[in-house]
Design a protein around this motif. Sequence first.
Motif, PDB file in Angstrom:
ATOM      1  N   GLY A  36       0.803  -1.213   0.000  1.00 58.55           N
ATOM      2  CA  GLY A  36       0.000   0.000   0.000  1.00 58.55           C
ATOM      3  C   GLY A  36       0.838   1.266   0.000  1.00 58.55           C
ATOM      4  O   GLY A  36       0.545   2.225  -0.718  1.00 58.55           O
ATOM      5  N   ASP A  37       1.919   1.268   0.811  1.00 58.32           N
ATOM      6  CA  ASP A  37       2.781   2.453   0.895  1.00 58.32           C
ATOM      7  C   ASP A  37       3.563   2.685  -0.393  1.00 58.32           C
ATOM      8  O   ASP A  37       3.698   3.823  -0.853  1.00 58.32           O
ATOM      9  N   LYS A  38       4.115   1.608  -0.963  1.00 60.13           N
ATOM     10  CA  LYS A  38       4.992   1.748  -2.116  1.00 60.13           C
ATOM     11  C   LYS A  38       4.239   1.821  -3.441  1.00 60.13           C
ATOM     12  O   LYS A  38       4.623   2.575  -4.341  1.00 60.13           O
ATOM     13  N   LEU A  39       3.170   1.037  -3.583  1.00 59.05           N
ATOM     14  CA  LEU A  39       2.467   0.956  -4.860  1.00 59.05           C
ATOM     15  C   LEU A  39       1.189   1.768  -4.897  1.00 59.05           C
ATOM     16  O   LEU A  39       0.612   1.980  -5.967  1.00 59.05           O
ATOM     17  N   GLY A  40       0.720   2.207  -3.739  1.00 62.21           N
ATOM     18  CA  GLY A  40      -0.541   2.945  -3.674  1.00 62.21           C
ATOM     19  C   GLY A  40      -1.685   2.033  -3.259  1.00 62.21           C
ATOM     20  O   GLY A  40      -1.713   0.846  -3.616  1.00 62.21           O
ATOM     21  N   GLN A  41      -2.631   2.583  -2.510  1.00 60.31           N
ATOM     22  CA  GLN A  41      -3.724   1.775  -1.993  1.00 60.31           C
ATOM     23  C   GLN A  41      -4.619   1.223  -3.096  1.00 60.31           C
ATOM     24  O   GLN A  41      -5.335   0.244  -2.902  1.00 60.31           O
ATOM     25  N   THR A  42      -4.599   1.845  -4.271  1.00 60.80           N
ATOM     26  CA  THR A  42      -5.453   1.381  -5.372  1.00 60.80           C
ATOM     27  C   THR A  42      -4.770   0.329  -6.236  1.00 60.80           C
ATOM     28  O   THR A  42      -5.379  -0.180  -7.181  1.00 60.80           O
ATOM     29  N   ALA A  43      -3.510   0.007  -5.945  1.00 54.21           N
ATOM     30  CA  ALA A  43      -2.783  -0.971  -6.762  1.00 54.21           C
ATOM     31  C   ALA A  43      -3.381  -2.363  -6.567  1.00 54.21           C
ATOM     32  O   ALA A  43      -3.943  -2.688  -5.517  1.00 54.21           O
ATOM     33  N   ASP A  44      -3.268  -3.188  -7.604  1.00 58.39           N
ATOM     34  CA  ASP A  44      -3.789  -4.549  -7.564  1.00 58.39           C
ATOM     35  C   ASP A  44      -2.672  -5.484  -7.095  1.00 58.39           C
ATOM     36  O   ASP A  44      -1.675  -5.662  -7.787  1.00 58.39           O
ATOM     37  N   PHE A  45      -2.828  -6.047  -5.898  1.00 60.21           N
ATOM     38  CA  PHE A  45      -1.847  -7.014  -5.425  1.00 60.21           C
ATOM     39  C   PHE A  45      -2.557  -8.147  -4.705  1.00 60.21           C
ATOM     40  O   PHE A  45      -3.632  -7.974  -4.129  1.00 60.21           O
ATOM     41  N   ASP A  46      -1.940  -9.316  -4.758  1.00 59.74           N
ATOM     42  CA  ASP A  46      -2.534 -10.526  -4.191  1.00 59.74           C
ATOM     43  C   ASP A  46      -1.549 -11.142  -3.205  1.00 59.74           C
ATOM     44  O   ASP A  46      -0.376 -11.354  -3.536  1.00 59.74           O
TER      45      ASP A  46
END
Length: 676
Positions: free
Chosen positions: A456-466
């Motif tokens: 969340g901090d590095k990629l942004g809260q809207t980034a898609d991660f699993d």
Amino acid sequence: MRLVTFAVLTGTFALAAVGSLVAAGFAVTQVEDASEIGIRTALDKADLDWAEVQANGLQAILSGTAPNEAQRFRAKTAASTVVDASRVIDDMNVEARTALSPPHFSIEILRNDSDISLIGLIPAEMDREALLRSIARLRGVSEVSDLLQTADYPVPRGWKDTIAFAVAALNDLPRSKVSISANEVAITAMSESIPEKRQLESSLKAKAGPDIRLTTEISAPRPIIAPFTLRYVSDAGGARFDACSVDTEAARSQILAAARDSGLPEGTTPRCTIGLGVPSSEWGRATALAIRAVGKLGGGSVTFSDADISLLALEGTSQSTFDEVLGELENRLPDVYALHAVLPETPDRDEEEGPPEFIATLSPEGLVQLRGRISDEVMRNAAEALAKARFGAERVYTSARLDEDLPEGWSLRVLTALDALSRLSNGAVTVTPSSVGIRGNTGDQNANADIARLFGDKLGQTADFDIDVTYHEKLDPVAALPSPAECISQINALQEDAKINFDPGSTNVETGSRKILDSIAEVLKTCPELPLEIAGYTDSQGREEMNLALSKNRAQTILDELRMRRVLTRTFQADGFGEDDPIADNGTAEGREANRRIEFRLITEAPAEDASAQGDGEGDGDGGGEDPAAEEADNGSGAEDEPVEGAGDDTVSEEAGPEETGPEETGNIEEGSGDE
């Protein structure tokens, strides 16, 4: 006549000068026109029609008002593809924005011995060149890669002091990652030992002071190898060991002989660590068989993790050869080992190449492989440096290829993925243009939450991660520490094949006995806060008070030897019991040899009371231990006499000495037979 000649010559030179000026002006005009046209074309291709370009000699001046800072940077980058970046003059403005909060300024510094990479966003007012100069002057640094970007916002409070601390800390961190933001520094590094780790943490905290929030994550190698690991690879890059653990010198020789038969270059001497924790006494034979199997297959890799074996053949290996070699290996392996072998399927060459991806895998034995795609050589070095700082320089293998057409933000996603992977005991991370995924196992109950916060901090809260991470208690480093009983059991196992001898008439440990002390110290370093008693014993010859004093002094010597090996001995105590509790017959040389010993045992509540009661007696014995020695000196024993030893050396006849040479091995750490 002379005037006419002079006039003709003068006119000729004047015409030549005029011609040169005209030609030079024409050439400059051509260069300017070519630069303008090339840059204009590059700007149009990048949809940057707001930017204007004007050539002035060799310089290209960019002007216009960019919608945002990123667009301004893109325009400068596009111009730099046509002319040298040093010739591009940035005269562009950025549209004024209202109610915009300043960006989060941060720097990631990755150091791999002599190479340092800087990645992040810094204030435009900051003296960037001064920062690079200060890092280049650090001890051992030869190359600095600058991947920093700037933003025109005020410098955060405390930024300067934070940067100064981080740069100073790098001097003591040859393999590390230092994350910097205003008044906050996070350091990840590796140390050579647990004492060095503690010293380093203490030093960093002292330098940080009260105004900088410091977080350290410094790992130290465990002295006991768990799991016992070996990895041998033979591919297009040649034959090599990625990891090599052995239990004896004989096993090491056996393994290296098999590797050389299978293609390891002559003169190559891999580092094989001799340690405790081997799953079977036939480790050398089993690993040699598997290495030779790889050679018979024509290449591939084999990985041992304790008794589990993973063998991977090279792509294109024939099925018949694979079946024959694996059948032979399965029949010859010792029963305790479990083999899992894979023959990769040959991919369809006509199949279209899929979307770009980057994959990093962490094996249970701690080996890391980086593959997939990386944007450029600088980024590949940065990713490799981060992986080595996180997992160890000798554990990282890179096979990622370069691809200049990767989407924007790819490098940040790769570094974040590697950071997340370090939270696991084993697993893998995958970076694609649309998402970042991580799966694996961990011994940290907070790993899922930590990884989610990191993404969340590095990629942004809207980034898609699993995130698919499973906690296993057996992987928890705290739960994995041996119990006190297990520590004593390990020490007893070491005593089965070794003993400690002391110089005759002395409490000095013989040189040949220091190896067993080294091994015991390595075990004790993994047993924090162990309530340990070091008990010294003698045989029954000689005066009782002298034997009691000598046994106490020799036990204290062992305690001091462990301290010199950086074992924490706060919970240890050294006690002497003289000729009490014999374990063999004092009427024979062999029995006396066995009774002269030092034992390691746990301090329990019941014995603690007895020890306390006995301590007073021992104190008297110690006092008596010095007086009898002085008494011997006063009685004129002389330099010609045999040294006084607690085993009763002063009362042993010359006939008794020879029959006690050549100490026998027992289950205890024993004192030298030279006493008699």
